[in-house]
Design a protein around this motif. Structure first.
Motif, PDB file in Angstrom:
ATOM      1  N   ARG A 239     -63.690   4.402 -21.630  1.00 20.58           N
ATOM      2  CA  ARG A 239     -63.170   3.309 -20.804  1.00 20.58           C
ATOM      3  C   ARG A 239     -62.105   3.799 -19.821  1.00 20.58           C
ATOM      4  NH1 ARG A 239     -61.504  -1.841 -23.622  1.00 20.58           N
ATOM      5  NH2 ARG A 239     -60.570  -0.526 -25.230  1.00 20.58           N
ATOM      6  N   VAL A 240     -62.311   4.997 -19.329  1.00 20.17           N
ATOM      7  CA  VAL A 240     -61.546   5.441 -18.168  1.00 20.17           C
ATOM      8  C   VAL A 240     -62.343   4.961 -16.959  1.00 20.17           C
ATOM      9  CG1 VAL A 240     -60.671   7.419 -16.879  1.00 20.17           C
ATOM     10  CG2 VAL A 240     -60.589   7.422 -19.377  1.00 20.17           C
ATOM     11  N   GLN A 241     -62.005   3.782 -16.456  1.00 18.32           N
ATOM     12  CA  GLN A 241     -62.850   3.134 -15.463  1.00 18.32           C
ATOM     13  C   GLN A 241     -62.750   3.773 -14.082  1.00 18.32           C
ATOM     14  OE1 GLN A 241     -65.007   1.105 -16.430  1.00 18.32           O
ATOM     15  NE2 GLN A 241     -64.257   0.307 -18.372  1.00 18.32           N
TER      16      GLN A 241
ATOM     17  N   ASP B 230     -60.524  17.754 -16.685  1.00 13.00           N
ATOM     18  CA  ASP B 230     -59.918  18.501 -17.786  1.00 13.00           C
ATOM     19  C   ASP B 230     -58.398  18.488 -17.752  1.00 13.00           C
ATOM     20  OD1 ASP B 230     -62.488  19.091 -18.487  1.00 13.00           O
ATOM     21  OD2 ASP B 230     -62.481  21.113 -17.654  1.00 13.00           O
ATOM     22  N   THR B 231     -57.816  18.414 -16.557  1.00 17.70           N
ATOM     23  CA  THR B 231     -56.368  18.519 -16.443  1.00 17.70           C
ATOM     24  C   THR B 231     -55.635  17.213 -16.709  1.00 17.70           C
ATOM     25  OG1 THR B 231     -56.601  18.181 -14.057  1.00 17.70           O
ATOM     26  CG2 THR B 231     -56.444  20.461 -14.840  1.00 17.70           C
ATOM     27  N   THR B 232     -56.351  16.104 -16.881  1.00 16.96           N
ATOM     28  CA  THR B 232     -55.698  14.840 -17.203  1.00 16.96           C
ATOM     29  C   THR B 232     -55.152  14.898 -18.629  1.00 16.96           C
ATOM     30  OG1 THR B 232     -57.179  13.590 -15.757  1.00 16.96           O
ATOM     31  CG2 THR B 232     -55.989  12.353 -17.438  1.00 16.96           C
ATOM     32  N   PRO B 233     -53.868  14.675 -18.838  1.00 15.33           N
ATOM     33  CA  PRO B 233     -53.306  14.731 -20.195  1.00 15.33           C
ATOM     34  C   PRO B 233     -53.935  13.675 -21.097  1.00 15.33           C
ATOM     35  CG  PRO B 233     -51.568  14.759 -18.541  1.00 15.33           C
ATOM     36  CD  PRO B 233     -52.829  14.412 -17.822  1.00 15.33           C
ATOM     37  N   LYS B 234     -54.286  14.079 -22.282  1.00 16.00           N
ATOM     38  CA  LYS B 234     -54.946  13.198 -23.239  1.00 16.00           C
ATOM     39  C   LYS B 234     -53.957  12.778 -24.330  1.00 16.00           C
ATOM     40  CE  LYS B 234     -58.852  14.431 -21.161  1.00 16.00           C
ATOM     41  NZ  LYS B 234     -58.394  15.563 -20.353  1.00 16.00           N
ATOM     42  N   PRO B 235     -54.311  11.762 -25.100  1.00 16.61           N
ATOM     43  CA  PRO B 235     -53.434  11.342 -26.203  1.00 16.61           C
ATOM     44  C   PRO B 235     -53.359  12.397 -27.298  1.00 16.61           C
ATOM     45  CG  PRO B 235     -55.096   9.660 -25.689  1.00 16.61           C
ATOM     46  CD  PRO B 235     -55.499  10.899 -24.974  1.00 16.61           C
TER      47      PRO B 235
ATOM     48  N   GLY C 175     -53.999   5.173 -14.157  1.00 15.10           N
ATOM     49  CA  GLY C 175     -54.221   5.773 -15.462  1.00 15.10           C
ATOM     50  C   GLY C 175     -53.086   5.648 -16.447  1.00 15.10           C
ATOM     51  N   ILE C 176     -52.135   4.748 -16.186  1.00 17.29           N
ATOM     52  CA  ILE C 176     -50.956   4.652 -17.051  1.00 17.29           C
ATOM     53  C   ILE C 176     -51.313   4.226 -18.473  1.00 17.29           C
ATOM     54  CG2 ILE C 176     -48.830   3.319 -17.419  1.00 17.29           C
ATOM     55  CD1 ILE C 176     -48.412   3.396 -14.396  1.00 17.29           C
TER      56      ILE C 176
END
Length: 690
Positions: free
Chosen positions: A174-176, A183-188, A225-226
């Motif tokens: 659900r990353v719309q 890959d560089t987006t920080p994940k939980p 993306g917050i």
């Protein structure tokens, strides 16, 4: 005047400039690197040598080099004893913030090493840590959740860490906005998918207890993306399983859990009645929580105002973990969550919505015009007519973009007018023939249908599409785009429109503008009725955007040219949109305005654009009361104070106001080490995540 010290690396010269007298400590001569390092911590005056993983965990501050195929990069600052490990998955080149030890923040740390130049305690080391230690800290959270749950087995099945094969698919699902699917987006650090209120409560309390930040994802449509990313270690509470909808036709209301999306709500209403609806948005996969939390506009805006104006009650987990309803939370907090972005104040579990009367059949029409067909004159009149017409049953939104004329290389502008009338065609035509005959609406292009069918049309589907598709979240395509928004209070002159058209001719067909008209019922509410202030005097919301179709990311040369074009369009629009401040819609949040909510001066740059000054200051007062330590924070969250230090005022008084929005840019999150607003949270920002 006090002497100040400076050190570090930055993009705005902060490490080597200041407006007050200062000493610069230059570490140019301290650059020895030796990875054969063993460190230990002194806790309660006891030496804790780190020879085993078990001892490392007990000590809380033990680090040892290890050579592994997959490992975790960690930053260590020996003076404060804080530690922030990041799991590195070599196959995907992704970084996952996992844990930060803050309970040992007051301890004294020492380094033992083989190189004599590395004795200085202020040195920062980059080491490698095996997954087995990192996983231990995720287990602390899991153990906390299980200890608070009646059914530990059941709750454990709703927790996902990067070691789980389903972790990444759940995060991606659900990353719309597809520009964040990289890959560089920080994940939980951890994802929790609760199924009931007590599980949300438990996940929140355990995240807080173990030093994690919290992100709450409802629909995943956050423009920046917050709701699903952060540069500090965080737990994402995904409300995908909390989407029950209880429609009560007799009371004209519905209780809707925050994980439910608009398509599901509209479908549920239609299964009970065709004469009630909710004044929400038009995109089926937008969640109720996100829409209402930012105000919420849609096709019924002119007749029934915003979604936030039609909320009767709510249930929220506050910063102390209590579950409150409207009565127990109080009217101030209830006011704040209906337009002030609810996640600034807590976790909204469900909303009680007011359902409004609609006719059994509404009338829908679509008109297309190009410049060669008089689109400029048509749009010029449209700007004033739709917001000011006395018949609140009429709503006409418009979209414009450039296109090639036939098979030529010459471009034109096409404007699409999409109208809906809360009544029959026989009622609509006399109105338009009298007040807006230039639009050319005829009986032949009018279609009468139910409200649920009109939702399908405005979502880009034929009215004959089975309405069950609104329950299928995967049926709605994702977008990859960047959006900016402004509010217009006076019609843009034809000369200004022609400048906009010429700007679109410079674009590669990736740009567009969406117009959301206002007026009608919106003028009946004062600006302070809810945090959403764009009421009387507002003609329409102008949302401009570019997409990244055909590009692998938003950082390719083509994508960067598109972003530059969008910025130039934003500049061109400046004389034609609202000013002092230039207003923007918080549900189209934009990090380009700036980030940082430590004080009013910084936060007001974007806060007054979203909410105007009076509402913004009221939101700050409420924030200070309900979340005094600013646990619920993000790059554009509500600051907890109106106060500005004297030195800060002096510093900014000499800076041109037009430059203030650049003091903290979103890309600097990747490069600047910054202490988070919560002083108890000692996790550092990583210098780079790419």
């Amino acid at each position: 005047m006090a002497t100040r010290s400076k050190w570090g690396i930055d993009f705005e010269g902060i490490s080597y400039t200041d407006y007050l007298a200062f000493v610069m400590i230059d570490l140019i001569n301290m650059r020895s690197i030796n990875m054969d390092v063993v460190g230990f911590c002194l806790l309660k005056n006891e030496r804790c040598p780190h020879t085993t993983l078990l001892e490392m965990k007990k000590c809380g501050r033990i680090v040892k080099q290890g050579e592994t195929e997959s490992g975790a990069a960690i930053a260590i600052m020996t003076d404060n004893c804080f530690l922030s490990p990041y799991k590195f998955q070599s196959s995907l080149y992704q970084l996952y913030p996992l844990y930060s030890i803050n309970k040992y923040a007051g301890s004294h740390c020492h380094i033992h090493q083989t190189h004599p130049n590395m004795m200085n305690k202020s040195f920062v080391f980059l080491l490698v840590l095996s997954f087995s230690w990192v996983a231990a800290y995720s287990q602390d959270f899991i153990s906390c959740v299980e200890s608070r749950s009646c059914n530990a087995t059941s709750i454990s099945q709703l927790i996902f860490t990067p070691e789980n094969a389903s972790f990444l698919p759940i995060w991606q699902s659900r990353v719309q906005n597809a520009r964040f699917l990289k890959d560089t987006t920080p994940k939980p650090s951890i994802i929790v998918t609760p199924t009931d209120e007590t599980q949300v409560q438990t996940a929140f309390l355990c995240a807080k207890q173990n030093g994690y930040r919290v992100r709450i994802r409802s629909g995943g449509h956050d423009f920046e993306g917050i709701s699903f990313t952060d540069y500090l270690a965080f737990v994402m509470i995904d409300l995908i399983n909390m989407r029950s909808i209880d429609v009560d036709v007799a009371s004209k209301s519905a209780w809707v859990q925050s994980g439910a999306v608009l398509g599901e709500l509209y479908y549920a209403i239609s299964q009970k009645t065709n004469t009630l609806y909710f004044p929400g948005g038009t995109w089926p996969t937008v969640a109720i929580a996100g829409l209402v939390g930012g105000g919420g506009t849609g096709n019924l805006l002119r007749k029934y105002a915003t979604a936030g104006d039609n909320v009767l009650d709510a249930r929220i987990v506050d910063v102390n973990g209590n579950i409150l309803d409207r009565k127990s939370m109080g009217e101030d907090l209830f006011w704040a969550i209906r337009g002030g972005v609810a996640s600034n104040f807590g976790i909204v579990l469900s909303w009680k919505l007011n359902l409004v009367p609609v006719p059994e059949k509404v009338t829908v029409f679509i008109v297309n015009r190009t410049l060669e067909q008089g689109a400029t004159d048509l749009f010029y009149k449209y700007q004033s007519f739709v917001p000011n017409t006395k018949d609140r049953n009429l709503y006409i939104r418009s979209q414009l973009a450039s296109e090639f004329i036939g098979n030529t290389t010459k471009k034109t502008i096409r404007i699409i007018f999409q109208g809906i009338y809360q009544g029959s065609t026989d009622m609509l035509l006399p109105l338009l023939n009298k007040e807006f005959p230039e639009l050319g609406v005829t009986r032949e292009i009018c279609r009468e249908m139910t409200s649920i069918q009109s939702t399908l049309v405005f979502a880009g589907r034929p009215s004959t599409t089975p309405t069950e598709i609104l329950n299928n979240r995967s049926a709605t395509p994702r977008m990859s785009s960047k959006t900016k928004s402004s509010f217009v209070t006076t019609p843009i002159p034809k000369s200004g429109l022609r400048k906009i058209w010429r700007k679109f001719f410079e674009n590669d067909l990736s740009g567009g503008i969406l117009i959301i008209p206002s007026g009608g019922r919106m003028a009946d509410y004062p600006e302070t009725a809810t945090p959403y202030p764009h009421r009387a005097g507002t003609l329409y919301l102008l949302a401009s955007s570019v997409n990244f179709a055909g590009q692998s990311s938003d950082t390719t040369p083509v994508s960067l040219r598109r972003l530059a074009w969008l910025a130039s369009l934003e500049k061109l629009l400046t004389p034609y949109v609202s000013r002092n401040p230039r207003q923007s819609y918080v549900n189209n949040n934009d990090m380009d305005f700036g980030i940082g909510a430590d004080n009013y001066t910084i936060a007001s740059v974007w806060g007054e654009r979203y909410w105007k000054r009076a509402n913004f200051k009221k939101l700050i007062r409420i924030k200070a009361k309900v979340d005094p330590h600013n646990f619920f924070n993000h790059p554009q969250s509500i600051p907890k104070t109106n106060n500005v230090s004297k030195s800060f005022k002096n510093h900014y008084s000499s800076i041109d106001s037009s430059k203030k929005t650049n003091q903290l840019r979103p890309e600097m999150l990747k490069n600047v080490a910054t202490a988070p607003p919560n002083t108890k949270d000692r996790r550092p920002y990583m210098s780079s995540l790419s």
